[in-house]
Design a protein around this motif. Structure first.
Motif, PDB file in Angstrom:
ATOM      1  N   TRP A 106       0.029  -4.917  13.297  1.00 23.74           N
ATOM      2  CA  TRP A 106       1.066  -5.909  13.559  1.00 23.74           C
ATOM      3  C   TRP A 106       2.151  -5.221  14.382  1.00 23.74           C
ATOM      4  O   TRP A 106       2.764  -4.259  13.924  1.00 23.74           O
ATOM      5  CB  TRP A 106       1.635  -6.442  12.245  1.00 23.74           C
ATOM      6  CG  TRP A 106       0.606  -7.132  11.404  1.00 23.74           C
ATOM      7  CD1 TRP A 106      -0.290  -6.542  10.571  1.00 23.74           C
ATOM      8  CD2 TRP A 106       0.358  -8.527  11.339  1.00 23.74           C
ATOM      9  NE1 TRP A 106      -1.075  -7.492   9.980  1.00 23.74           N
ATOM     10  CE2 TRP A 106      -0.693  -8.731  10.429  1.00 23.74           C
ATOM     11  CE3 TRP A 106       0.941  -9.641  11.955  1.00 23.74           C
ATOM     12  CZ2 TRP A 106      -1.188  -9.982  10.126  1.00 23.74           C
ATOM     13  CZ3 TRP A 106       0.445 -10.902  11.639  1.00 23.74           C
ATOM     14  CH2 TRP A 106      -0.608 -11.063  10.741  1.00 23.74           C
ATOM     15  N   GLY A 150       0.336 -12.467   6.769  1.00 19.23           N
ATOM     16  CA  GLY A 150       0.145 -11.019   6.730  1.00 19.23           C
ATOM     17  C   GLY A 150       1.189 -10.316   5.893  1.00 19.23           C
ATOM     18  O   GLY A 150       1.074  -9.120   5.641  1.00 19.23           O
ATOM     19  N   ASN A 151       2.225 -11.050   5.463  1.00 16.52           N
ATOM     20  CA  ASN A 151       3.313 -10.495   4.659  1.00 16.52           C
ATOM     21  C   ASN A 151       3.932  -9.276   5.357  1.00 16.52           C
ATOM     22  O   ASN A 151       4.115  -8.218   4.767  1.00 16.52           O
ATOM     23  CB  ASN A 151       2.818 -10.133   3.260  1.00 16.52           C
ATOM     24  CG  ASN A 151       3.963  -9.962   2.291  1.00 16.52           C
ATOM     25  OD1 ASN A 151       5.068 -10.451   2.524  1.00 16.52           O
ATOM     26  ND2 ASN A 151       3.707  -9.258   1.198  1.00 16.52           N
ATOM     27  N   THR A 157       3.062  -2.315  11.418  1.00 13.97           N
ATOM     28  CA  THR A 157       2.399  -2.343  10.120  1.00 13.97           C
ATOM     29  C   THR A 157       0.909  -2.397  10.389  1.00 13.97           C
ATOM     30  O   THR A 157       0.447  -3.283  11.111  1.00 13.97           O
ATOM     31  CB  THR A 157       2.838  -3.556   9.287  1.00 13.97           C
ATOM     32  OG1 THR A 157       4.233  -3.453   9.019  1.00 13.97           O
ATOM     33  CG2 THR A 157       2.080  -3.633   7.986  1.00 13.97           C
ATOM     34  N   GLN A 159      -2.666  -2.829   8.678  1.00 10.25           N
ATOM     35  CA  GLN A 159      -3.265  -3.313   7.432  1.00 10.25           C
ATOM     36  C   GLN A 159      -4.779  -3.222   7.487  1.00 10.25           C
ATOM     37  O   GLN A 159      -5.380  -3.394   8.539  1.00 10.25           O
ATOM     38  CB  GLN A 159      -2.880  -4.776   7.192  1.00 10.25           C
ATOM     39  CG  GLN A 159      -1.421  -4.997   6.981  1.00 10.25           C
ATOM     40  CD  GLN A 159      -1.078  -6.466   6.776  1.00 10.25           C
ATOM     41  OE1 GLN A 159      -1.800  -7.359   7.206  1.00 10.25           O
ATOM     42  NE2 GLN A 159       0.043  -6.701   6.122  1.00 10.25           N
ATOM     43  N   TRP A 161      -8.030  -5.073   5.951  1.00  6.23           N
ATOM     44  CA  TRP A 161      -8.527  -6.283   5.308  1.00  6.23           C
ATOM     45  C   TRP A 161     -10.016  -6.116   5.083  1.00  6.23           C
ATOM     46  O   TRP A 161     -10.735  -5.636   5.958  1.00  6.23           O
ATOM     47  CB  TRP A 161      -8.281  -7.506   6.181  1.00  6.23           C
ATOM     48  CG  TRP A 161      -6.841  -7.862   6.368  1.00  6.23           C
ATOM     49  CD1 TRP A 161      -5.900  -7.137   7.033  1.00  6.23           C
ATOM     50  CD2 TRP A 161      -6.191  -9.021   5.881  1.00  6.23           C
ATOM     51  NE1 TRP A 161      -4.697  -7.787   6.991  1.00  6.23           N
ATOM     52  CE2 TRP A 161      -4.839  -8.953   6.300  1.00  6.23           C
ATOM     53  CE3 TRP A 161      -6.600 -10.123   5.142  1.00  6.23           C
ATOM     54  CZ2 TRP A 161      -3.920  -9.933   5.995  1.00  6.23           C
ATOM     55  CZ3 TRP A 161      -5.682 -11.107   4.852  1.00  6.23           C
ATOM     56  CH2 TRP A 161      -4.348 -11.010   5.263  1.00  6.23           C
ATOM     57  N   GLU A 165      -9.676 -10.357   2.381  1.00  4.69           N
ATOM     58  CA  GLU A 165      -8.452 -10.115   1.615  1.00  4.69           C
ATOM     59  C   GLU A 165      -7.752  -8.848   2.089  1.00  4.69           C
ATOM     60  O   GLU A 165      -8.394  -7.879   2.485  1.00  4.69           O
ATOM     61  CB  GLU A 165      -8.778  -9.962   0.128  1.00  4.69           C
ATOM     62  CG  GLU A 165      -9.387 -11.181  -0.503  1.00  4.69           C
ATOM     63  CD  GLU A 165      -9.744 -10.941  -1.964  1.00  4.69           C
ATOM     64  OE1 GLU A 165      -9.487  -9.833  -2.480  1.00  4.69           O
ATOM     65  OE2 GLU A 165     -10.300 -11.859  -2.572  1.00  4.69           O
ATOM     66  N   TRP A 166      -6.427  -8.860   1.980  1.00  9.68           N
ATOM     67  CA  TRP A 166      -5.617  -7.696   2.274  1.00  9.68           C
ATOM     68  C   TRP A 166      -5.879  -6.649   1.202  1.00  9.68           C
ATOM     69  O   TRP A 166      -5.864  -6.939   0.011  1.00  9.68           O
ATOM     70  CB  TRP A 166      -4.133  -8.107   2.272  1.00  9.68           C
ATOM     71  CG  TRP A 166      -3.176  -6.977   2.446  1.00  9.68           C
ATOM     72  CD1 TRP A 166      -2.683  -6.518   3.620  1.00  9.68           C
ATOM     73  CD2 TRP A 166      -2.590  -6.176   1.422  1.00  9.68           C
ATOM     74  NE1 TRP A 166      -1.831  -5.475   3.400  1.00  9.68           N
ATOM     75  CE2 TRP A 166      -1.749  -5.236   2.047  1.00  9.68           C
ATOM     76  CE3 TRP A 166      -2.696  -6.137   0.048  1.00  9.68           C
ATOM     77  CZ2 TRP A 166      -1.030  -4.288   1.341  1.00  9.68           C
ATOM     78  CZ3 TRP A 166      -1.980  -5.192  -0.657  1.00  9.68           C
ATOM     79  CH2 TRP A 166      -1.153  -4.281  -0.006  1.00  9.68           C
ATOM     80  N   LYS A 167      -6.158  -5.395   1.625  1.00 11.09           N
ATOM     81  CA  LYS A 167      -6.448  -4.322   0.666  1.00 11.09           C
ATOM     82  C   LYS A 167      -5.385  -3.234   0.647  1.00 11.09           C
ATOM     83  O   LYS A 167      -5.027  -2.740  -0.409  1.00 11.09           O
ATOM     84  CB  LYS A 167      -7.804  -3.679   0.970  1.00 11.09           C
ATOM     85  CG  LYS A 167      -8.983  -4.601   0.828  1.00 11.09           C
ATOM     86  CD  LYS A 167      -9.195  -4.990  -0.608  1.00 11.09           C
ATOM     87  CE  LYS A 167     -10.451  -5.843  -0.736  1.00 11.09           C
ATOM     88  NZ  LYS A 167     -10.660  -6.339  -2.069  1.00 11.09           N
ATOM     89  N   GLU A 169      -2.064  -1.083   3.309  1.00  7.41           N
ATOM     90  CA  GLU A 169      -1.321  -1.056   4.566  1.00  7.41           C
ATOM     91  C   GLU A 169      -0.563   0.254   4.712  1.00  7.41           C
ATOM     92  O   GLU A 169      -0.302   0.949   3.731  1.00  7.41           O
ATOM     93  CB  GLU A 169      -0.366  -2.241   4.684  1.00  7.41           C
ATOM     94  CG  GLU A 169       0.870  -2.164   3.839  1.00  7.41           C
ATOM     95  CD  GLU A 169       1.771  -3.381   4.006  1.00  7.41           C
ATOM     96  OE1 GLU A 169       1.372  -4.359   4.645  1.00  7.41           O
ATOM     97  OE2 GLU A 169       2.878  -3.334   3.463  1.00  7.41           O
TER      98      GLU A 169
END
Length: 191
Positions: A106, A150-151, A157, A159, A161, A165-167, A169
């Protein structure tokens, strides 16, 4: 890792040592060393190379010999851009389908560290190609809904995935080599 390009004449002389010819060589020669294959080259697909007398001696086509020394792995892999929610869904769907993790970087166009880090991540992408796909999202070009998904609050950032699912970062606000090492560790732990 990229291997420097060698002078093909020197490579040929090292692989196929012969007595130099007197006078100029035939077309395609290298300073008295004829560039002719022994007939075992591309047509037959045969090539033999053996370590004798302190250097490599071989028979066959020069292209086959050169292929033995060059690794076909790319030095860097360009990251693909995610430009919307539908693209993000498609990337995550494909990663789930193939059971491969995805790295999403990101970034913002105004972020100097993001710009500096991108080529280093592309080199890292070459190390894990094709097991791990690398993407980037420019937060200034996408909807805020995608950024919220993506919070993400800080740039860059990076990340990981997996299975949609996000795992994990890494927030890359420090030196690039440290960020790359943290991303490498993140991939190894979650792959």
């Amino acid at each position: 890792m990229a291997i420097p390009t060698l002078n093909t004449c020197v490579l040929y002389r090292d692989l196929f040592p012969r007595e130099p010819q007197n006078g100029p060589s035939s077309a395609g020669g290298c300073g008295g060393w004829p560039l002719q294959s022994s007939g075992f080259g591309a047509a037959g697909g045969k090539f033999s190379l053996a370590w004798r007398g302190g250097f490599w001696r071989g028979r066959g086509d020069l292209r086959a010999a050169a292929a033995a020394f060059w690794i076909s792995k790319p030095a860097s892999v360009e990251m693909e851009e995610i430009t919307g929610m539908e693209e993000m869904d498609e990337v995550l769907r494909r990663s789930t389908e193939h059971s491969h993790p995805v790295i999403i970087d990101w970034v913002a166009s105004w972020c100097r560290k993001c710009i500096y880090l991108k080529p280093k991540l592309e080199k890292l992408a070459a190390e894990y190609h094709p097991r791990v796909k690398f993407y980037f999202v420019d937060v200034n070009k996408v909807s805020q809904a995608l950024v919220k998904r993506g919070n993400v609050s800080k740039m860059p950032t990076i990340q990981l995935w997996k299975d949609g699912e996000w795992k994990a970062e890494v927030i890359g606000g420090h030196k690039a080599w440290l960020v790359i090492e943290e991303v490498r560790e993140m991939i190894q732990k979650n792959s």
